[in-house]
Design an enzyme around this catalytic site. Structure first.
Site, PDB file in Angstrom:
ATOM      1  N   GLU A   1       0.683  -1.316   0.193  1.00 18.90           N
ATOM      2  CA  GLU A   1       0.017  -0.079  -0.087  1.00 18.90           C
ATOM      3  C   GLU A   1       0.742   1.225   0.096  1.00 18.90           C
ATOM      4  OE1 GLU A   1      -2.974  -0.134   3.205  1.00 18.90           O
ATOM      5  OE2 GLU A   1      -3.908  -1.882   2.085  1.00 18.90           O
TER       6      GLU A   1
ATOM      7  N   GLU B   1      -5.378  -8.227  -0.180  1.00 22.96           N
ATOM      8  CA  GLU B   1      -6.251  -7.879   1.105  1.00 22.96           C
ATOM      9  C   GLU B   1      -7.814  -7.592   0.708  1.00 22.96           C
ATOM     10  OE1 GLU B   1      -4.594  -5.051   4.022  1.00 22.96           O
ATOM     11  OE2 GLU B   1      -2.557  -5.489   3.038  1.00 22.96           O
TER      12      GLU B   1
END
Ligand code: AHR
Length: 508
Positions: A172, A291
């Site tokens: 991320e 995720e």
């Protein structure tokens, strides 16, 4: 009038890769410490790995486990977690304001994964870390011997290389919350240099670059295009991350989360195909949805945990992100799993985030039991029965308008397993008061017999499994009547997630 579901032999979306049923263990909260690892627990093995948790993971048939983060990895030095435990440094974890003792590191993860029967998917640090440290990590893990880091691994008791195949290049990095967050082009350049080194050390690695952390960030989906324009030749997959929550408070909007996931995957596929064309590449970029889960970010005041009592900062394994899942959450997850299966031509990997204690299907009490949260069941069904080839299927399903747009009130996926001669159909009925009847019509599979009809249904939407009531939400088997066996017409109750399996002769 029953809704006709038509399945035709040969009409497949793609093979469902085993790696679609991965999960995730981060150094976060009690995922590692008192989750998978708890020396002194009555059920811990000689390495401190909880056997009860391992058994539940085996039941879930988890294929890959992503490790060690997550946000954690962007401030983590993998070298802190190797060698004799007594020499490992205790560090401050910037991501979760916790204390990291490093008792559990990469060697322990390798041993744990082996015992648990899962394939490791590891992440390198692209925040505070450098491309060279990433290269050293690959050398430590995958080179047999005769170099500094490979011999160090041997000294540390692992004679044979770990041979990790799947590697995430950071986590991320588009998120402003990330330690040493980067702009898209800066990440793209850094990830490319890291990927080059990692591939020089071991050309067989399958690398995953960071795609968008969610669809709300202003950088989405430009981030994905810019990153891919840099890293395209070096990586196999681009990651997608998304957490889903009941943002409007309307059940139909929450259940319709699968539409959001579907749109996200379509956008990233289109973006990747645009870059493919621009680069005149012959390769299709795959997606690692590494995720996803339900996470009530608003209702999970993890920052409040520290704000309310500052002395909690930098403690070991604080109870963070311990979401207690409801029956409604299990339905939403069922819908998301159907979407992943239906996109298995591009989504080759996925990780339910996470696995134990932290937004997880398994919940443990330190020094005590482990229980199955409500979301355990849809994942277990998909993982146990969703392997094979995903069937493209036609159904004339009614729609409703939700925050996500037109949303089918029956959302489904189907997988044919040639070895087992089994067709598994997963179906979410979003209707709040209406039973929906479906008529399963098979073409080209020979004789077919319904072997099982399991349902998650009939619970209060807020019902949860707790240590006191561990079976408040469990699947129920519906006996298949002679009429159903004859007609293949089955009833799906309102607000339910179902698994129907059929035994067939095979492709004719
Ligand atoms: O899974 C919890 C966190 O969510 C992960 O650390 C991060 O990657 C994401 O924002």
């Amino acid at each position: 009038m029953a809704i006709k579901y038509l399945f035709q032999a040969g009409n497949y979306i793609s093979k469902v890769e085993d790696t679609l049923y991965g999960s995730f263990v981060e150094h976060l909260g009690r995922a590692v410490y008192t989750g998978i690892y708890e020396p002194g627990h009555p059920l811990a093995d000689e390495q401190g790995f909880r056997r009860d948790v391992m058994d539940l993971i085996k039941e879930l048939k988890v294929s890959t486990v992503r490790y060690p983060g997550g946000n954690f990895v962007s401030g983590y030095n993998w070298m802190d977690g190797i060698g004799p435990k007594e020499n490992r440094p205790v560090r401050l974890d910037y991501a979760w304001l916790s204390k990291e003792t490093n008792e559990f590191g990469i060697g322990e993860f390798y041993d744990w994964a082996k015992k648990t029967g899962v394939s490791p998917m590891v992440a390198v640090n692209m925040g505070t870390g450098t491309p060279q440290e990433a290269g050293y990590f690959v050398e430590y893990a995958n080179i047999k011997s005769g170099t500094y880091y490979s011999d160090l691994r041997r000294q540390h008791g692992h004679e044979e290389p770990f041979n990790f195949k799947y590697w995430c290049i950071g986590n991320e990095m588009d998120g402003p919350w990330q330690t040493c967050h980067l702009e898209a082009d800066d990440y793209g350049k850094k990830a490319l240099e890291a990927a080059k080194i990692m591939h020089w050390v071991d050309p067989s690695l399958e690398l995953v670059a960071c795609g968008s952390a969610n669809t709300m960030l202003p950088s989405y989906p430009d981030w994905d295009r810019i990153v891919l324009e840099r890293v395209y030749p070096e990586v196999s997959c681009l990651s997608c991350h998304h957490y889903f929550e009941n943002a409007t408070g309307k059940i139909e909007d929450f259940l319709g989360s699968y539409v959001l996931m579907d749109n996200f995957i379509k956008t990233i596929t289109a973006t990747a195909d645009f870059v493919k064309a621009k680069l005149r590449s012959k390769k299709d970029m795959m997606i690692s949805f590494d995720e996803y889960n339900i996470w009530s970010i608003e209702g999970e005041p993890w920052m409040d945990f520290f704000n309310q009592d500052p002395s909690r900062r930098f403690t070991k394994a604080p109870p963070l992100l311990e979401q207690h899942y409801t029956f409604l959450d299990s339905l939403v997850l069922g819908g998301l799993l159907c979407t992943l299966i239906n996109h298995c031509d591009r989504v080759k990997m996925a990780s339910l985030a996470q696995l134990v204690n932290v937004i997880a299907p398994i919940f443990t009490a330190p020094n005590d039991e482990a229980i199955k949260q409500t979301i355990f069941y849809p994942f277990a069904w998909a993982s146990q029965h969703g392997r094979g080839k995903a069937l493209r299927h036609f159904a004339n399903t009614p729609c409703i308008e939700t925050i996500h747009g037109q949303t089918k009130t029956l959302h489904s996926a189907a997988v044919y397993n040639d070895e087992k001669k089994e067709i598994a159909l997963f179906a979410l009925n979003l209707e709040q008061d209406k039973t929906q009847d479906i008529n399963v019509v098979l073409e080209g599979f020979g004789n077919a017999k319904i072997t099982k009809h399991l349902e998650l249904a009939g619970c209060p939407l807020s019902a949860q499994n707790t240590f006191q009531t561990p079976n408040a939400v469990v699947p129920h088997e519906k006996p298949v009547t002679a009429a159903e066996q004859e007609s293949h017409i089955l009833s799906l109750p309102p607000l339910s997630f179902s698994l129907i399996t059929l035994e067939v002769d095979g492709e004719q």
